[in-house]
Design a protein around this motif. Structure first.
Motif, PDB file in Angstrom:
ATOM      1  N   UNK A  87     -10.682   7.562   4.826  1.00 28.66           N
ATOM      2  CA  UNK A  87     -11.947   6.975   5.272  1.00 28.66           C
ATOM      3  C   UNK A  87     -11.988   6.862   6.793  1.00 28.66           C
ATOM      4  N   UNK A  88     -12.919   7.593   7.423  1.00 31.69           N
ATOM      5  CA  UNK A  88     -13.097   7.458   8.873  1.00 31.69           C
ATOM      6  C   UNK A  88     -13.932   6.210   9.164  1.00 31.69           C
ATOM      7  N   UNK A  89     -13.328   5.215   9.735  1.00 35.25           N
ATOM      8  CA  UNK A  89     -13.997   3.937   9.929  1.00 35.25           C
ATOM      9  C   UNK A  89     -15.126   3.938  10.930  1.00 35.25           C
ATOM     10  N   UNK A 108      -8.395   1.145 -10.308  1.00 35.12           N
ATOM     11  CA  UNK A 108      -7.574   0.907  -9.119  1.00 35.12           C
ATOM     12  C   UNK A 108      -6.251   1.666  -9.121  1.00 35.12           C
ATOM     13  N   UNK A 109      -5.695   1.911 -10.296  1.00 30.85           N
ATOM     14  CA  UNK A 109      -4.418   2.622 -10.363  1.00 30.85           C
ATOM     15  C   UNK A 109      -4.552   4.102 -10.010  1.00 30.85           C
ATOM     16  N   UNK A 110      -5.786   4.595  -9.927  1.00 31.58           N
ATOM     17  CA  UNK A 110      -6.010   6.008  -9.617  1.00 31.58           C
ATOM     18  C   UNK A 110      -6.517   6.249  -8.197  1.00 31.58           C
ATOM     19  N   UNK A 111      -6.649   5.185  -7.429  1.00 34.11           N
ATOM     20  CA  UNK A 111      -7.229   5.307  -6.093  1.00 34.11           C
ATOM     21  C   UNK A 111      -6.216   4.911  -5.024  1.00 34.11           C
ATOM     22  N   UNK A 112      -6.100   5.768  -4.033  1.00 34.44           N
ATOM     23  CA  UNK A 112      -5.350   5.456  -2.823  1.00 34.44           C
ATOM     24  C   UNK A 112      -6.327   5.603  -1.664  1.00 34.44           C
ATOM     25  N   UNK A 113      -6.482   4.549  -0.901  1.00 40.59           N
ATOM     26  CA  UNK A 113      -7.406   4.568   0.232  1.00 40.59           C
ATOM     27  C   UNK A 113      -6.596   4.402   1.519  1.00 40.59           C
ATOM     28  N   UNK A 114      -6.821   5.296   2.446  1.00 37.56           N
ATOM     29  CA  UNK A 114      -6.236   5.163   3.776  1.00 37.56           C
ATOM     30  C   UNK A 114      -7.390   5.176   4.764  1.00 37.56           C
ATOM     31  N   UNK A 115      -7.486   4.125   5.542  1.00 34.40           N
ATOM     32  CA  UNK A 115      -8.570   4.009   6.523  1.00 34.40           C
ATOM     33  C   UNK A 115      -8.047   4.289   7.921  1.00 34.40           C
TER      34      UNK A 115
END
Length: 142
Positions: A87-89, A108-115
């Motif tokens: 995610x580009x903030x 939630x167990x299937x999502x990895x978010x990196x901001x």
């Protein structure tokens, strides 16, 4: 992409749908400001000279993209495979918040978010892109 940073007005949406019906192959400018895509001034110089890059989109393609983009949000709960969201903030073209919304709605167990709070739209052409690409590679290899 899921949503635009600045949503279209109702009147604009109606106009675009009519134009897509009457003139599906006619194009309009995306009006994307390249300086909002990356902080990398050297890349911007190259990009502006690139003969393949253009700022045109057909009415039909735009309408199809806008309509298709709602599907992931409406169906995030049905996600069955792991997903990495980078995610580009500081994106001022597409909505980073819509990506966060997708992440909240998905299992939630299937999502990895990196901001990346300071990154613009095209993170793979940003200053510090190596970190973004490294994070993606680490996710793929894990």
């Amino acid at each position: 992409w899921l949503r635009l940073f600045k949503p279209l007005s109702k009147a604009t949406s109606v106009y675009l749908k009519k134009m897509a019906k009457w003139f599906p192959n006619a194009t309009l400018s995306t009006k994307i400001k390249l300086h909002l895509c990356t902080h990398d001034k050297e890349f911007l110089k190259v990009w502006k000279k690139d003969k393949i890059f253009h700022d045109r989109i057909s009415f039909q393609t735009l309408i199809e993209l806008l309509e298709a983009a709602e599907y992931p949000l409406e169906n995030a709960h049905q996600l069955r495979l792991p997903n990495l969201l980078l995610v580009p903030g500081s994106d001022r073209i597409l909505s980073s918040e819509s990506m966060r919304e997708f992440a909240r709605l998905a299992p939630q167990e299937l999502i990895t978010v990196i901001e990346y709070p300071e990154k613009f739209h095209t993170m793979h052409h940003e200053i510090g892109k190596e970190k973004v690409l490294q994070d993606a590679m680490e996710y793929i290899q894990s």
